[in-house]
Enzyme design. Sequence first.
Site, PDB file in Angstrom:
ATOM      1  N   ILE A  48       6.338   5.486  28.737  1.00 12.67           N
ATOM      2  CA  ILE A  48       6.378   6.937  28.966  1.00 12.67           C
ATOM      3  C   ILE A  48       7.793   7.474  28.773  1.00 12.67           C
ATOM      4  O   ILE A  48       8.758   6.888  29.272  1.00 12.67           O
ATOM      5  CB  ILE A  48       5.916   7.275  30.409  1.00 12.67           C
ATOM      6  N   HIS A  50       9.564  10.076  30.282  1.00 13.07           N
ATOM      7  CA  HIS A  50       9.344  10.905  31.467  1.00 13.07           C
ATOM      8  C   HIS A  50      10.025  12.264  31.337  1.00 13.07           C
ATOM      9  O   HIS A  50      10.997  12.416  30.591  1.00 13.07           O
ATOM     10  CB  HIS A  50       9.906  10.192  32.710  1.00 13.07           C
ATOM     11  N   LYS A 250       6.429   4.859  40.837  1.00 10.77           N
ATOM     12  CA  LYS A 250       5.696   6.101  40.566  1.00 10.77           C
ATOM     13  C   LYS A 250       4.200   5.936  40.825  1.00 10.77           C
ATOM     14  O   LYS A 250       3.435   6.865  40.642  1.00 10.77           O
ATOM     15  CB  LYS A 250       5.936   6.528  39.125  1.00 10.77           C
ATOM     16  N   ILE A 335      19.015  -1.132  35.090  1.00 17.21           N
ATOM     17  CA  ILE A 335      18.336  -0.108  34.285  1.00 17.21           C
ATOM     18  C   ILE A 335      16.828  -0.203  34.535  1.00 17.21           C
ATOM     19  O   ILE A 335      16.062  -0.745  33.740  1.00 17.21           O
ATOM     20  CB  ILE A 335      18.703  -0.204  32.785  1.00 17.21           C
ATOM     21  N   SER A 337      13.187   1.882  35.848  1.00 20.66           N
ATOM     22  CA  SER A 337      12.523   3.063  35.310  1.00 20.66           C
ATOM     23  C   SER A 337      13.286   4.303  35.774  1.00 20.66           C
ATOM     24  O   SER A 337      13.744   4.335  36.920  1.00 20.66           O
ATOM     25  CB  SER A 337      11.079   3.106  35.835  1.00 20.66           C
ATOM     26  N   CYS A 437     -10.159  -8.596  20.147  1.00 16.32           N
ATOM     27  CA  CYS A 437     -10.324 -10.062  20.179  1.00 16.32           C
ATOM     28  C   CYS A 437      -9.029 -10.772  20.542  1.00 16.32           C
ATOM     29  O   CYS A 437      -8.997 -11.993  20.664  1.00 16.32           O
ATOM     30  CB  CYS A 437     -10.887 -10.578  18.862  1.00 16.32           C
ATOM     31  N   CYS A 442      -7.733 -13.453  14.076  1.00 17.47           N
ATOM     32  CA  CYS A 442      -6.720 -13.304  13.020  1.00 17.47           C
ATOM     33  C   CYS A 442      -5.500 -14.222  13.134  1.00 17.47           C
ATOM     34  O   CYS A 442      -4.768 -14.378  12.163  1.00 17.47           O
ATOM     35  CB  CYS A 442      -6.262 -11.850  12.930  1.00 17.47           C
TER      36      CYS A 442
HETATM   37  C1  LIG Z   1       6.305  -2.093  34.892  1.00 20.72           C
HETATM   38  C2  LIG Z   1       7.365  -1.225  34.283  1.00 20.72           C
HETATM   39  C3  LIG Z   1       7.063   0.075  33.882  1.00 20.72           C
HETATM   40  C4  LIG Z   1       8.043   0.883  33.332  1.00 20.72           C
HETATM   41  N1  LIG Z   1       7.685   2.094  32.825  1.00 20.72           N
HETATM   42  C5  LIG Z   1       8.628   2.866  32.240  1.00 20.72           C
HETATM   43  C6  LIG Z   1       8.259   4.080  31.625  1.00 20.72           C
HETATM   44  O1  LIG Z   1       7.093   4.408  31.499  1.00 20.72           O
HETATM   45  N2  LIG Z   1       9.252   4.872  31.143  1.00 20.72           N
HETATM   46  C7  LIG Z   1      10.557   4.547  31.248  1.00 20.72           C
HETATM   47  O2  LIG Z   1      11.397   5.354  30.864  1.00 20.72           O
HETATM   48  N3  LIG Z   1      10.928   3.347  31.753  1.00 20.72           N
HETATM   49  C8  LIG Z   1      10.000   2.501  32.229  1.00 20.72           C
HETATM   50  N4  LIG Z   1      10.339   1.283  32.718  1.00 20.72           N
HETATM   51  C9  LIG Z   1      11.735   0.880  32.673  1.00 20.72           C
HETATM   52  C10 LIG Z   1      12.133   0.393  31.280  1.00 20.72           C
HETATM   53  O3  LIG Z   1      11.164  -0.460  30.757  1.00 20.72           O
HETATM   54  C11 LIG Z   1      13.470  -0.326  31.375  1.00 20.72           C
HETATM   55  O4  LIG Z   1      14.388   0.484  32.056  1.00 20.72           O
HETATM   56  C12 LIG Z   1      14.034  -0.674  30.015  1.00 20.72           C
HETATM   57  O5  LIG Z   1      13.075  -1.303  29.206  1.00 20.72           O
HETATM   58  C13 LIG Z   1      15.226  -1.595  30.206  1.00 20.72           C
HETATM   59  O6  LIG Z   1      15.689  -1.960  28.941  1.00 20.72           O
HETATM   60  P1  LIG Z   1      16.883  -2.950  28.796  1.00 20.72           P
HETATM   61  O7  LIG Z   1      17.286  -2.942  27.369  1.00 20.72           O
HETATM   62  O8  LIG Z   1      17.920  -2.652  29.824  1.00 20.72           O
HETATM   63  O9  LIG Z   1      16.299  -4.362  29.242  1.00 20.72           O
HETATM   64  P2  LIG Z   1      15.513  -5.457  28.383  1.00 20.72           P
HETATM   65  O10 LIG Z   1      14.494  -4.852  27.522  1.00 20.72           O
HETATM   66  O11 LIG Z   1      15.070  -6.534  29.304  1.00 20.72           O
HETATM   67  O12 LIG Z   1      16.650  -6.023  27.426  1.00 20.72           O
HETATM   68  C14 LIG Z   1      17.611  -6.938  27.891  1.00 20.72           C
HETATM   69  C15 LIG Z   1      17.706  -8.062  26.886  1.00 20.72           C
HETATM   70  O13 LIG Z   1      18.756  -8.949  27.268  1.00 20.72           O
HETATM   71  C16 LIG Z   1      18.386 -10.237  26.874  1.00 20.72           C
HETATM   72  N5  LIG Z   1      19.165 -11.209  27.647  1.00 20.72           N
HETATM   73  C17 LIG Z   1      19.146 -11.422  28.985  1.00 20.72           C
HETATM   74  N6  LIG Z   1      19.990 -12.421  29.301  1.00 20.72           N
HETATM   75  C18 LIG Z   1      20.565 -12.845  28.148  1.00 20.72           C
HETATM   76  C19 LIG Z   1      21.511 -13.865  27.821  1.00 20.72           C
HETATM   77  N7  LIG Z   1      22.056 -14.683  28.755  1.00 20.72           N
HETATM   78  N8  LIG Z   1      21.860 -14.023  26.509  1.00 20.72           N
HETATM   79  C20 LIG Z   1      21.314 -13.226  25.546  1.00 20.72           C
HETATM   80  N9  LIG Z   1      20.394 -12.281  25.810  1.00 20.72           N
HETATM   81  C21 LIG Z   1      20.037 -12.086  27.079  1.00 20.72           C
HETATM   82  C22 LIG Z   1      16.889 -10.303  27.179  1.00 20.72           C
HETATM   83  O14 LIG Z   1      16.256 -11.298  26.415  1.00 20.72           O
HETATM   84  C23 LIG Z   1      16.425  -8.893  26.832  1.00 20.72           C
HETATM   85  O15 LIG Z   1      15.866  -8.810  25.536  1.00 20.72           O
HETATM   86  C24 LIG Z   1       9.374   0.419  33.228  1.00 20.72           C
HETATM   87  C25 LIG Z   1       9.677  -0.894  33.600  1.00 20.72           C
HETATM   88  C26 LIG Z   1       8.673  -1.720  34.083  1.00 20.72           C
HETATM   89  C27 LIG Z   1       8.967  -3.146  34.357  1.00 20.72           C
END
Ligand SMILES: Cc1cc2nc3c(=O)[nH]c(=O)nc-3n(C[C@H](O)[C@H](O)[C@H](O)COP(=O)(O)OP(=O)(O)OC[C@H]3O[C@@H](n4cnc5c(N)ncnc54)[C@H](O)[C@@H]3O)c2cc1C
Length: 477
Positions: A48, A50, A250, A335, A337, A437, A442
């Site tokens: 989403i 938001h 939420k 970081i 939601s 499926c 596939c």
């Molecule tokens: C259930 C749920 C629902 C949510 N719904 C929403 C929503 O609807 N809308 C919204 O705005 N937000 C939502 N969020 C929040 C949102 O998904 C996150 O805030 C966002 O995806 C965080 O992104 P990121 O890049 O910080 O983390 P990530 O996507 O986890 O990226 C971090 C990356 O770092 C890598 N990493 C970690 N450690 C190492 C290491 N030692 N060496 C190399 N790489 C490493 C990982 O592999 C990962 O790919 C939701 C979260 C959850 C869990």
Amino acid sequence: MTFLIAVIGAGVVGTLIARELIKYEKDVAIFDEKSGPGRMVSKANSGIIHGGYDDTPNTLRAKLSYKGNKMYDELSKDLSFDLKRCGSHVVAFEEEDLEYINSLVEKAIKNGVEEYQIIKGETLKKMEPKVNEDIIASFYCPIAGIVNPWMVAHQAARNVEMNGGKLYFNKKLIDVEMNDKRYLLKFEDDFEFEADIVINAAGLYADEIAKLFGDEVPKIYPVKGEYYLTKPEFKYVNSIIFPIPNKISKGCLVVPVIDGGFLIGPNAQEIRDKKDFSNTNEGLSEIREKGLKLVPEINYRQDSVKTFAGLRPETAEKDFYIGKGEGNVVHVSGIRSPGLTAAPAIAQYVVDEIIKKEMNTKFLKRQDFNPKVDSFRVFNEEDIDLWNERIENDPEAGELVCFCNKVSKKDIKAAIKKGAKTLEDIKFLTGASFGECQGSYCSSKIVKILAEELNKKPEDIVMNEKGTWIIDSEVRL
Ligand SMILES: Cc1cc2nc3c(=O)[nH]c(=O)nc-3n(C[C@H](O)[C@H](O)[C@H](O)COP(=O)(O)OP(=O)(O)OC[C@H]3O[C@@H](n4cnc5c(N)ncnc54)[C@H](O)[C@@H]3O)c2cc1C
């Protein structure tokens, strides 16, 4: 002076930060321990964008999520991913829920959000005929939308690469040394990289990565959210339906998925293990019940195709933590939601407020930055005449590999040309095996195409990371 910049983490946050940085510097590299972009928290969430109305005023979350929402129109055009501003309703069942709806109005005003309306029963019925009849009003936000979250990360990463950046996958950062004011980043398998500036955007692990740099950031604890995904043919609602939230999330909602179908969930369970993505009977029955309260006609037995779980990187402060460490490292941590929503604004904040201002780094904008990247769109939504035309020109466009989501051999080959190497790459980029499926038809066909196109043996094709093999001995497909 030019800088070597390393971004740890290829989620939506890391990839968009890297894209913001590459507007200034060519030497930007993204590292991730997973096999592709957007494979952790950015993969399993509600997708989403938001409205930004409900974040606690004066927090970084409030400052960056409405701004991020607004940035998505241009971003989706530049990075060619789908964005649907389907709107959202927070629904009230009882008179006392109206107090919460009123508090949302107050928060929206404080957060500078003007796009909202209070909708009363009958109008809501017309907008959403299938929601519970007992709903008396809703807080409606027309600018809320949906995206395919991993596609945002993927397209941002491709755009970084197109502009001269480097992508390193299957690279887990395990140690850091300081040499001559430069960081020596040490990854598993003896891989090393030197950088002048490092951005720690490691999602759930950002607190642990901060320690490698000798810095302390708020401790991250995971909050698990489980979901049901339904088949595309059931049309429940047109927009996102939120309940009145609880203290930690939420609440369980019903949200359309941009590729079709609906998500119902997530619940919120504070857990200890950052690797616990399991579904539980209690969790799923909680979601079923809460989903039914919003949309009584959901038939889980008949409609759902899968369940899954995502982990939120929470902190006790419940706010984003974005700050400079001891040296030239920026920790982008906690970081939670709405991190997906805020991600484009987080990226600007990191560059403008921390790197340019706090670190006093002199950056010049590149004249040759190209903001655009082409689409990964699968062609199954095209009208039948267009599809016929494509088949006339290339019969493989009519050779369906995934019948559920109508993904052709041509689509899969196109994804491989654009960098897909694993079964999961194909799944996320084309939608093949995401259907009813779940790949039982596939998957073997995709493995064969991957092997042929990449000139590998079928048994060398993996699901995602190293070691996630699919076939454990020689085969002829
Ligand atoms: C259930 C749920 C629902 C949510 N719904 C929403 C929503 O609807 N809308 C919204 O705005 N937000 C939502 N969020 C929040 C949102 O998904 C996150 O805030 C966002 O995806 C965080 O992104 P990121 O890049 O910080 O983390 P990530 O996507 O986890 O990226 C971090 C990356 O770092 C890598 N990493 C970690 N450690 C190492 C290491 N030692 N060496 C190399 N790489 C490493 C990982 O592999 C990962 O790919 C939701 C979260 C959850 C869990």
